[in-house]
Design an enzyme around this catalytic site. Structure first.
Site, PDB file in Angstrom:
ATOM      1  N   ASP A 118      -0.271   5.019   0.780  1.00 51.77           N
ATOM      2  CA  ASP A 118      -0.580   6.003   1.663  1.00 51.77           C
ATOM      3  C   ASP A 118      -0.599   5.564   3.219  1.00 51.77           C
ATOM      4  OD1 ASP A 118      -1.286   8.175   0.031  1.00 51.77           O
ATOM      5  OD2 ASP A 118      -3.035   7.076  -0.533  1.00 51.77           O
ATOM      6  N   ASP A 131       0.826  -1.199   0.032  1.00 50.44           N
ATOM      7  CA  ASP A 131       0.059  -0.059   0.009  1.00 50.44           C
ATOM      8  C   ASP A 131       0.915   1.118  -0.160  1.00 50.44           C
ATOM      9  OD1 ASP A 131      -2.634   1.447   0.310  1.00 50.44           O
ATOM     10  OD2 ASP A 131      -1.989   1.958   2.454  1.00 50.44           O
TER      11      ASP A 131
END
Length: 160
Positions: A71, A69
């Site tokens: 963010d 991922d």
């Protein structure tokens, strides 16, 4: 006669209220019993691992595909999100559904995001092994995107 009728009606009403009505509802099987506060207090300690330990555990294994991922995992992007949130909806999270927010975040405000050192180290370890690295995001797609890919590539030292 009237008193007898009223008395019998009152008795019938009282008896009818005595029994509980049960609807026939399908109840699914119990999947998990859950946990108690006591069980939560007795959890096993967390074992932190370093990038070096991960690298050692992968020795002898064929190259693999890994996904991460972006963010606030590899990329500290909260400052950009916070800045744009103040502009679009300071009191709630409705900005996340606003296409203008995403255009601004993906094209301007991501320049305030910073790579995390552990992210750099982990990506570099995987690239050195010959692994294919994918980045995953839940961001809304925008018409243009000038920052995200560029800054992730530069910030995590990923060759073009």
């Amino acid at each position: 006669m009237r008193k007898v009728t009223l008395t019998l009606s009152a008795i019938a009403l009282a008896l009818s209220l005595n029994g509980a009505a049960m609807a026939k509802v399908h109840m699914p099987e119990v999947v998990s019993q859950g946990v108690t506060v006591t069980e939560l207090a007795h959890q096993q300690p967390i074992k932190w691992v370093s990038v070096a330990e991960i690298e050692k555990s992968l020795e002898g294994q064929a190259p693999m595909a890994v996904g991460f991922d972006i963010d606030d995992t590899f990329w500290f992007s909260s400052p950009g999100f916070y800045r744009v949130k103040l502009e679009y909806s300071p009191n709630d999270f409705s900005y996340l559904k606003n296409p203008e927010f995403w255009e601004k975040m993906n094209n301007e405000w991501d320049k305030f995001s910073m790579p995390k050192q552990v992210g750099i180290d982990l990506v570099q370890m995987h690239l050195k092994r010959g692994d294919t690295v994918y980045f995953i995001t839940g961001r809304t797609q925008t018409k243009t995107e000038t920052c995200v890919t560029k800054y992730v590539q530069e910030g995590l030292n990923i060759p073009a």
